[in-house]
Design a protein around this motif. Sequence first.
Motif: not given
Length: 229
Positions: A43-64
């Motif tokens: 739920k925490c991840v979803r909330k954070y990414l939902l906020e991000i999606s309002k202004t930006r688009k993610i093309k790449y993910i680097i999981n460190c």
Amino acid sequence: MSILLTGSRGSIGGNIKKCLSKKYDIIELDIKSNPSVDATDEKCVRKYLLEISKTRKIKYIINCIGIPDAVPLVSKSLLDIDIDNFKRMVDINLNAVFIIIKECYRLFNNDLNHIVNISSMYSSVSPRIDLYNGKIKNPAYTASKHGLIGLSKHLAVILSSNNIKVNCIAPGGVTETINDNNFIEKYNKQVPLKTTIPVKEIINTIKYLFKMETITGQNIIIDGGYTII
């Protein structure tokens, strides 16, 4: 288009951020970043990414993101491994990566192009006990890194219909993360190229994968030859 960089406050993630931020828009996801995001909480991840999606688009993910099981080690026996620590390591090193990819796909499936998961050479071999002065690494580290390879291969198939490539990079001992000179000396004796791996090798491989359109489901090992002997 942006890069979502998880584990951005760690040693490897921090170096990747410093280098790639010169060219890319970096979105951080880390328990120590601002805002702090617990990647094991869906739920925490979803909330954070939902906020991000309002202004930006993610093309790449680097999981460190991940918990290192680094020297010096203290466990002398399997009985010294605490089950809560085992579960926590798997939760962060493996489960969190699945949550992050799943929630990014939910919001950015039309934008995502490449996912790179940072694994470890211990995704293909087991740690040498003699290298660690008779101590043992937490088996959860090796199990989670092996699991990350399986997860990446499986997701590479599932996400191929969206032309999303999923790969792993599995480094050996990373120069910038090791402060024990005695360990480095012993480690390098086991490596054909006699060296640890600088972070720039990982970064160069990430850049390479971003350019490729037909590489997916692979585990690229960067270890100076450690795992081939």
